[in-house]
Design a protein around this motif. Structure first.
Motif, PDB file in Angstrom:
ATOM      1  N   ILE A  67       0.857  -1.190   0.000  1.00  0.00           N
ATOM      2  CA  ILE A  67       0.000   0.000   0.000  1.00  0.00           C
ATOM      3  C   ILE A  67       0.891   1.238   0.000  1.00  0.00           C
ATOM      4  O   ILE A  67       1.470   1.603   1.022  1.00  0.00           O
ATOM      5  CB  ILE A  67      -0.929   0.046   1.229  1.00  0.00           C
ATOM      6  CG1 ILE A  67      -1.761  -1.233   1.364  1.00  0.00           C
ATOM      7  CG2 ILE A  67      -1.822   1.288   1.158  1.00  0.00           C
ATOM      8  CD1 ILE A  67      -2.909  -1.366   0.408  1.00  0.00           C
ATOM      9  N   TYR A  73       1.563   0.164 -10.523  1.00  0.00           N
ATOM     10  CA  TYR A  73       0.544  -0.333  -9.602  1.00  0.00           C
ATOM     11  C   TYR A  73      -0.518  -1.130 -10.338  1.00  0.00           C
ATOM     12  O   TYR A  73      -0.803  -0.881 -11.516  1.00  0.00           O
ATOM     13  CB  TYR A  73      -0.118   0.839  -8.856  1.00  0.00           C
ATOM     14  CG  TYR A  73       0.854   1.634  -8.030  1.00  0.00           C
ATOM     15  CD1 TYR A  73       1.195   1.220  -6.740  1.00  0.00           C
ATOM     16  CD2 TYR A  73       1.471   2.773  -8.547  1.00  0.00           C
ATOM     17  CE1 TYR A  73       2.114   1.946  -5.987  1.00  0.00           C
ATOM     18  CE2 TYR A  73       2.393   3.493  -7.798  1.00  0.00           C
ATOM     19  CZ  TYR A  73       2.715   3.071  -6.522  1.00  0.00           C
ATOM     20  OH  TYR A  73       3.630   3.778  -5.786  1.00  0.00           O
ATOM     21  N   VAL A 117      -6.674   3.745  -5.699  1.00  0.00           N
ATOM     22  CA  VAL A 117      -7.953   3.980  -5.028  1.00  0.00           C
ATOM     23  C   VAL A 117      -8.023   5.418  -4.514  1.00  0.00           C
ATOM     24  O   VAL A 117      -7.118   5.894  -3.828  1.00  0.00           O
ATOM     25  CB  VAL A 117      -8.190   2.987  -3.867  1.00  0.00           C
ATOM     26  CG1 VAL A 117      -8.430   1.589  -4.407  1.00  0.00           C
ATOM     27  CG2 VAL A 117      -7.031   2.964  -2.880  1.00  0.00           C
ATOM     28  N   LEU A 122      -3.564  -1.234  -8.914  1.00  0.00           N
ATOM     29  CA  LEU A 122      -4.813  -0.581  -8.517  1.00  0.00           C
ATOM     30  C   LEU A 122      -4.537   0.762  -7.862  1.00  0.00           C
ATOM     31  O   LEU A 122      -3.631   0.881  -7.030  1.00  0.00           O
ATOM     32  CB  LEU A 122      -5.562  -1.484  -7.521  1.00  0.00           C
ATOM     33  CG  LEU A 122      -6.840  -0.941  -6.890  1.00  0.00           C
ATOM     34  CD1 LEU A 122      -7.938  -0.798  -7.953  1.00  0.00           C
ATOM     35  CD2 LEU A 122      -7.310  -1.853  -5.758  1.00  0.00           C
ATOM     36  N   VAL A 172      -0.854  -1.396  -4.616  1.00  0.00           N
ATOM     37  CA  VAL A 172      -1.968  -0.447  -4.531  1.00  0.00           C
ATOM     38  C   VAL A 172      -1.442   0.949  -4.232  1.00  0.00           C
ATOM     39  O   VAL A 172      -0.520   1.109  -3.417  1.00  0.00           O
ATOM     40  CB  VAL A 172      -2.957  -0.880  -3.425  1.00  0.00           C
ATOM     41  CG1 VAL A 172      -4.108   0.117  -3.314  1.00  0.00           C
ATOM     42  CG2 VAL A 172      -3.480  -2.294  -3.693  1.00  0.00           C
ATOM     43  N   CYS A 223      -2.865   4.610  -2.866  1.00  0.00           N
ATOM     44  CA  CYS A 223      -3.969   5.379  -2.279  1.00  0.00           C
ATOM     45  C   CYS A 223      -3.730   6.865  -2.531  1.00  0.00           C
ATOM     46  O   CYS A 223      -2.660   7.387  -2.207  1.00  0.00           O
ATOM     47  CB  CYS A 223      -4.060   5.128  -0.773  1.00  0.00           C
ATOM     48  SG  CYS A 223      -4.556   3.453  -0.335  1.00  0.00           S
ATOM     49  N   VAL A 238      -9.719  -3.401  -2.198  1.00  0.00           N
ATOM     50  CA  VAL A 238      -8.404  -4.036  -2.166  1.00  0.00           C
ATOM     51  C   VAL A 238      -8.515  -5.471  -1.666  1.00  0.00           C
ATOM     52  O   VAL A 238      -7.900  -6.398  -2.221  1.00  0.00           O
ATOM     53  CB  VAL A 238      -7.431  -3.232  -1.275  1.00  0.00           C
ATOM     54  CG1 VAL A 238      -6.093  -3.963  -1.145  1.00  0.00           C
ATOM     55  CG2 VAL A 238      -7.208  -1.834  -1.848  1.00  0.00           C
TER      56      VAL A 238
END
Length: 211
Positions: free
Chosen positions: A6, A180, A184, A182, A127, A129, A198
């Motif tokens: 993350i 990455y 978010v 993903l 991921v 953020c 996730v």
């Protein structure tokens, strides 16, 4: 062992997302514990590691560090004289801590360039953020009890340092989408919604099962 990394803009709540994901999957969480482990292995204080991790030292800081280590005052390149800069030692020890934790079992790891150091692993979900700058600033001001102007400076400086940190040590863009699986938007999804997304992808793509 499967891993979720993350990465997070400062103020996006990425650490909270990671904690929710680790709890939902029943996996180990590696976040601030990295600081304690690195400090212990380097024989330095936690505060020293906190002040230097995920950032690139300024010229003044590099000069001060070089002088402390006994490097000649007028040597142009400070990372000489056979003494590895503390920032580089922190990165190397962090790498060992993350790899050791990953070998012990399924893991959610927060920041510290993990998406770059573990980029070649096929059992990892990377991921990022993020949130609009206004949302980042509002969260930081509220969380830390500082003025919006102070929060703006802290958000901008911290995120700039994280970009420079990853670029310096891995020659990659910290925020580059291509690094990455993903991204978010935590302001839009909320912390819980981001964590649910996730978690679902970790189960689908990494074969993670519910605890």
């Amino acid at each position: 062992m499967p891993i979720v990394t993350i990465s997070r803009q400062y103020g996006s709540g990425g650490s909270e997302v990671a904690a929710h994901v680790a709890g939902a999957l029943g996996w180990s969480l590696l976040d601030n514990a990295i600081v304690d482990a690195v400090a212990e292995q380097l024989g330095t204080s936690r505060a020293t590691v906190v002040a230097r991790e995920e950032r690139v030292p300024s010229l003044v800081e590099r000069l001060a560090s070089a002088m402390t280590l006994g490097t000649p005052e007028f040597v142009p390149v400070m990372e000489s004289a056979g003494a590895e800069p503390l920032e580089d030692r922190i990165v190397e020890v962090t790498r060992r801590v993350v790899q050791s934790a990953a070998a012990a079992g399924p893991l959610v790891v927060v920041g510290r360039g993990a998406q770059s150091m573990l980029a070649e692993r096929r059992d990892a979900l990377h991921v990022f953020c993020y949130a609009p700058r206004a949302a980042l600033v509002e969260r930081v001001a509220r969380r830390e009890g500082i003025t919006p102007a102070e929060a703006e400076r802290k958000v901008d400086d911290t995120n700039r340092q994280r970009e420079q940190y990853v670029r310096r040590h891995w020659n990659r863009s910290w925020a580059g989408h291509e690094h990455y699986h993903l991204g978010v938007n935590t302001a839009w999804l909320g912390i819980g919604g981001a964590a649910e997304l996730v978690t679902r992808l970790a189960r689908e793509k990494l074969g993670a099962t519910a605890p």
